[in-house]
Scaffold this active site. Structure first.
Site, PDB file in Angstrom:
ATOM      1  N   ASP A   1     -10.856   3.366   4.484  1.00  7.30           N
ATOM      2  CA  ASP A   1     -11.182   1.946   4.335  1.00  7.30           C
ATOM      3  C   ASP A   1     -12.697   1.729   4.282  1.00  7.30           C
ATOM      4  O   ASP A   1     -13.161   0.659   3.909  1.00  7.30           O
ATOM      5  CB  ASP A   1     -10.605   1.142   5.519  1.00  7.30           C
ATOM      6  CG  ASP A   1      -9.433   0.265   5.096  1.00  7.30           C
ATOM      7  OD1 ASP A   1      -9.283   0.032   3.876  1.00  7.30           O
ATOM      8  OD2 ASP A   1      -8.671  -0.174   5.974  1.00  7.30           O
TER       9      ASP A   1
ATOM     10  N   GLN B   1      -4.301  -1.373   9.602  1.00  8.93           N
ATOM     11  CA  GLN B   1      -4.258  -2.702   8.982  1.00  8.93           C
ATOM     12  C   GLN B   1      -4.867  -3.751   9.922  1.00  8.93           C
ATOM     13  O   GLN B   1      -4.482  -3.847  11.086  1.00  8.93           O
ATOM     14  CB  GLN B   1      -2.798  -3.064   8.643  1.00  8.93           C
ATOM     15  CG  GLN B   1      -2.641  -4.382   7.908  1.00  8.93           C
ATOM     16  CD  GLN B   1      -3.295  -4.389   6.528  1.00  8.93           C
ATOM     17  OE1 GLN B   1      -3.178  -3.424   5.778  1.00  8.93           O
ATOM     18  NE2 GLN B   1      -3.997  -5.455   6.202  1.00  8.93           N
TER      19      GLN B   1
ATOM     20  N   LYS C   1       0.844  -1.205   0.000  1.00  8.69           N
ATOM     21  CA  LYS C   1       0.000   0.000   0.000  1.00  8.69           C
ATOM     22  C   LYS C   1       0.874   1.249   0.000  1.00  8.69           C
ATOM     23  O   LYS C   1       0.614   2.212  -0.724  1.00  8.69           O
ATOM     24  CB  LYS C   1      -0.939  -0.012   1.211  1.00  8.69           C
ATOM     25  CG  LYS C   1      -2.067  -1.034   1.061  1.00  8.69           C
ATOM     26  CD  LYS C   1      -2.832  -1.298   2.346  1.00  8.69           C
ATOM     27  CE  LYS C   1      -3.850  -2.416   2.143  1.00  8.69           C
ATOM     28  NZ  LYS C   1      -4.542  -2.834   3.362  1.00  8.69           N
TER      29      LYS C   1
END
Ligand code: NAP
Length: 297
Positions: free
Chosen positions: A120, A97, A53
């Site tokens: 997200d 994460q 990422k």
């Protein structure tokens, strides 16, 4: 018939090219999109996702703020970091994460992220806004699937779609986006799961089958009709002695046999995976744009 393979790498690159231009235009106005990345612990898969990422951010000119914390990080320490990032104007979006170590409650931690920075799309406010069809950040994998379908010329509106899987991060949001009365959706959606009595009865009548079960060979050739579009979200490790790692990645779909019946199909790897990171980049650029708009309004 042999299906046309949807090339997720190519579509992701196409979207990233467009985003690179948008980042260039924002930077020319002094706006630098920034992604705050938080990784807690040493999980090797999570580490490689985070690295991928951050690399993707760098390629587009997005600043990333890397925060790798030990597995022993307390809830208070993590919450302090998130609150600091919520208030940092250089950070447009925040990515925590998952999974987090067991002692940290994921839903509590995600709730701390400012919804304006929730790139997200997992915050309950983002989920609620998505359900209501309001402007928000869409969760990356479901959004990636929809962009892929659109860019492959698949007509979703009016289609019978079967989604296999009902997780909070893939199945449920994907089904919800597909049923919205909007240009992204307008499909007739069926969601299947382990409580479904006869999965094949549903998948066989679908124009589009989306597999997100996390089990190899959940979808076999006898379960789809001729000409169906098959999207494979699954990523599963199966033992493979011929690989240095000792495993290879497969999806949820029996690719070789199903591709003889489908009209379009995604491979694993190289299908949905590259789209997921791309949608995170898209959300980060969008977050920077919205925050800059608010600052000047
Ligand atoms: P998950 O939380 O384990 O959910 C799996 C879902 O599939 C559950 O709803 C489960 O039903 C259902 N299911 C499992 N086996 C089934 C079967 N035989 N028939 C019907 N339904 C079945 O997984 P997830 O997080 O949604 O992820 C799904 C897969 O996508 C995984 O392989 C994951 O690695 C992959 N993934 C890929 C990406 C990407 O970027 N490519 C991103 C996210 C996830 P119940 O609810 O009844 O248990």
């Amino acid at each position: 018939m042999s299906a046309q393979v949807i090339d997720g790498v190519r579509i992701a690159e196409e979207v990233r090219r467009e985003l690179r231009e948008q980042v260039g235009a924002l930077r020319a106005k002094g706006i630098v999109p920034g992604l705050g990345v938080v990784l807690v612990g040493e999980d090797p898969a999570s580490r490689s996702y985070v690295t991928a990422k951050e690399k993707a951010c760098a390629e587009l000119g997005i600043h990333s703020d890397d925060n790798r914390l030990p597995a022993t990080t307390s809830k208070e320490e993590l919450r302090r970091l998130i609150h600091k990032m919520n208030g940092d104007p250089r950070i447009s979006g925040i990515l925590v994460q998952l999974p987090l170590p067991r002692h940290l409650d994921e839903s509590e931690i995600l709730f701390d992220i400012d919804p304006a920075k929730d790139v997200d799309g997992f915050h309950p406010v983002s989920v609620g806004r998505m359900m209501l069809g309001q402007e928000t950040f869409l969760p990356c994998t479901p959004h990636g699937v929809i962009v892929m379908l659109r860019r492959s010329g698949v007509k979703v509106s009016g289609a019978e779609v079967v989604v296999v899987g009902r997780s909070n991060i893939v199945g449920k949001p994907l089904a919800n986006l597909l049923l919205q009365k909007s240009e992204l959706g307008n499909a007739t959606v069926t969601v299947c799961h382990t409580g479904t009595r006869d999965l094949a009865v549903h998948t066989r009548r679908a124009d589009i089958v989306i597999a997100a079960a996390g089990r190899p060979r959940t979808i076999t050739a006898d379960m789809i009709r001729d000409g169906a579009v098959v999207i494979d979200v699954g990523v599963n490790r199966v033992p493979d002695a011929s690989k240095k790692s000792g495993f290879r990645l497969v999806g949820d779909v029996d690719f070789d046999a199903v591709s003889q019946k489908a009209s379009l199909i995604t491979p694993v790897p190289g299908g949905v995976g590259p789209m997921t990171i791309t949608m995170l980049l898209l959300n980060t650029v969008e977050a920077a744009r919205r925050q800059a708009g608010r600052a000047t309004a």
